[in-house]
Design a protein around this motif. Structure first.
Motif, mmCIF file in Angstrom:
data_model
loop_
_atom_site.group_PDB
_atom_site.id
_atom_site.type_symbol
_atom_site.label_atom_id
_atom_site.label_comp_id
_atom_site.label_asym_id
_atom_site.label_seq_id
_atom_site.Cartn_x
_atom_site.Cartn_y
_atom_site.Cartn_z
ATOM 1 N N ARG A 95 36.208 46.814 45.898
ATOM 2 C CA ARG A 95 35.927 45.666 45.027
ATOM 3 C C ARG A 95 36.073 46.056 43.561
ATOM 4 O O ARG A 95 36.579 45.280 42.741
ATOM 5 C CB ARG A 95 34.515 45.119 45.300
ATOM 6 C CG ARG A 95 34.330 44.535 46.686
ATOM 7 C CD ARG A 95 33.093 43.632 46.762
ATOM 8 N NE ARG A 95 31.858 44.330 46.500
ATOM 9 C CZ ARG A 95 31.096 44.910 47.438
ATOM 10 N NH1 ARG A 95 31.468 44.875 48.708
ATOM 11 N NH2 ARG A 95 29.968 45.522 47.116
ATOM 12 N N TYR A 96 35.636 47.273 43.236
ATOM 13 C CA TYR A 96 35.780 47.745 41.859
ATOM 14 C C TYR A 96 37.256 47.919 41.496
ATOM 15 O O TYR A 96 37.678 47.604 40.381
ATOM 16 C CB TYR A 96 35.043 49.073 41.679
ATOM 17 C CG TYR A 96 35.213 49.691 40.312
ATOM 18 C CD1 TYR A 96 34.594 49.131 39.198
ATOM 19 C CD2 TYR A 96 36.008 50.819 40.125
ATOM 20 C CE1 TYR A 96 34.752 49.686 37.938
ATOM 21 C CE2 TYR A 96 36.169 51.379 38.867
ATOM 22 C CZ TYR A 96 35.537 50.802 37.778
ATOM 23 O OH TYR A 96 35.707 51.340 36.540
ATOM 24 N N GLN A 97 38.055 48.393 42.424
ATOM 25 C CA GLN A 97 39.487 48.569 42.183
ATOM 26 C C GLN A 97 40.151 47.224 41.877
ATOM 27 O O GLN A 97 40.958 47.115 40.941
ATOM 28 C CB GLN A 97 40.136 49.216 43.410
ATOM 29 C CG GLN A 97 41.600 49.584 43.221
ATOM 30 C CD GLN A 97 42.192 50.236 44.463
ATOM 31 O OE1 GLN A 97 41.580 50.252 45.538
ATOM 32 N NE2 GLN A 97 43.392 50.771 44.332
ATOM 33 N N MET A 98 39.807 46.202 42.634
ATOM 34 C CA MET A 98 40.373 44.872 42.382
ATOM 35 C C MET A 98 39.852 44.299 41.066
ATOM 36 O O MET A 98 40.586 43.617 40.330
ATOM 37 C CB MET A 98 40.049 43.932 43.552
ATOM 38 C CG MET A 98 40.736 44.309 44.844
ATOM 39 S SD MET A 98 40.637 43.008 46.103
ATOM 40 C CE MET A 98 38.874 43.011 46.438
ATOM 41 N N TYR A 99 38.596 44.585 40.760
ATOM 42 C CA TYR A 99 38.009 44.127 39.490
ATOM 43 C C TYR A 99 38.762 44.727 38.305
ATOM 44 O O TYR A 99 39.067 44.026 37.330
ATOM 45 C CB TYR A 99 36.532 44.525 39.469
ATOM 46 C CG TYR A 99 35.854 44.455 38.125
ATOM 47 C CD1 TYR A 99 35.420 43.246 37.597
ATOM 48 C CD2 TYR A 99 35.625 45.627 37.380
ATOM 49 C CE1 TYR A 99 34.785 43.195 36.365
ATOM 50 C CE2 TYR A 99 34.986 45.580 36.162
ATOM 51 C CZ TYR A 99 34.570 44.358 35.654
ATOM 52 O OH TYR A 99 33.942 44.309 34.431
#
Length: 299
Positions: A95-99
């Protein structure tokens, strides 16, 4: 324009919530009272990418499947798109990578947490007849591995929780988040480092050698130099350098030249942290080396 991450247990109703969200957003965009820009709503999911549920039974298969999802997400990100990611997104690191990718595209972000109990998920998964059910052992494993989103971390906020008992998604709050929310600047750690041109090393070496030779030649011809001296390196490069009122030795200049080249060679090969475009032309290097000489030559 905006990036919406759906997250929740397997078989918790995420695809139903994604479809509700798509319909509500498209309805608002097509409403005659809406006067904003024209956006499209896109849903990227495991199903749209033909990723079978069986990949979650094997870590070696799951990793490339997650990479395919991330690639598809990046491809759809844009200022004219409200992008909905309909997947478990159960790993907070993913999720952090997509953020971070959304920040790179300067998109507004929010997370929709689709909540259901373990028992409810198992019941819904067992009743599926579309061939998209999880194997019982895979479902149990995913329920245990799930990393719940939190409004306390920036990549999950703003966070909207939708229990399985709610008939619809909180469209008012989500609409405000995707149309009025803050657009955060790109993360410094993910920004591309400006690259030097392919001939930068050669230009650096040749320009500094030419300047050392020009200073020594001027000093020899003038029987000593002091003050501002113009060095004619080429038709387009005539840097000025302020020299002390004493004889300068070749070894001094060569030492300064080696130091200067070492520092700037690292910037060329590894990239630079300077903001904006970096100029590695002969004129720019000559100006920088002249300033370096002035600052490091002893009076």
């Amino acid at each position: 324009m905006a990036f919406i991450t759906l997250s929740g247990y397997p078989s918790s109703g995420k695809s139903r919530r994604a479809e509700q969200l798509r319909i509500r957003l498209e309805s608002r965009l097509q409403d005659p009272s809406y006067e904003g820009p024209n956006f499209k709503v896109v849903v990227v999911s495991d199903d749209s990418l033909n990723i079978p549920r069986s990949v979650y039974s094997d870590g070696r298969a799951e990793k490339p499947a997650r990479a395919a999802l991330f690639t598809a997400v990046q491809r759809q990100m844009g200022q004219d798109t409200i992008l909905i990611v309909d997947s478990m997104n159960y790993i907070k690191g993913f999720r952090y990578q997509m953020y971070c990718a959304a920040r790179e595209h300067k998109l507004r972000v929010c997370t929709v947490f689709v909540v259901a109990t373990h028992e409810q998920c198992k019941e819904w998964n067992k009743s599926r007849e579309d061939g998209r059910a999880y194997a019982p052992e895979t479902l149990e494993n995913l329920l245990l591995r799930y990393e719940e989103p939190s409004s306390m971390v920036r990549w999950d906020s703003p966070l909207f929780t939708v229990p399985w008992t709610d008939a619809d998604v909180p469209i008012e709050d989500i609409w405000r988040a995707v149309t009025e929310g803050n657009v955060k600047p790109p993360n410094a750690g993910t920004q591309a480092v400006p690259k030097a041109p392919t001939d930068a090393l050669r230009t650096l070496e040749s320009t500094t050698i030419a300047m050392v030779a020009a200073i020594m030649a001027e000093q020899s011809a003038s029987a000593g130099l002091s003050g501002s001296v113009t060095l004619a390196l080429s038709a387009t490069s005539e840097p000025q350098v302020n020299l002390p009122s004493r004889n300068i030795t070749l070894s001094e200049l060569q030492r300064l030249k080696r130091q200067f080249v070492t520092v700037h060679k690292k910037a060329i090969t590894l990239g630079t942290t300077e903001k904006g475009a970096v100029d590695w032309s002969e004129e720019s290097i000559a100006t920088k080396f002249a300033a370096y000489i002035e600052g490091n030559l002893k009076p």
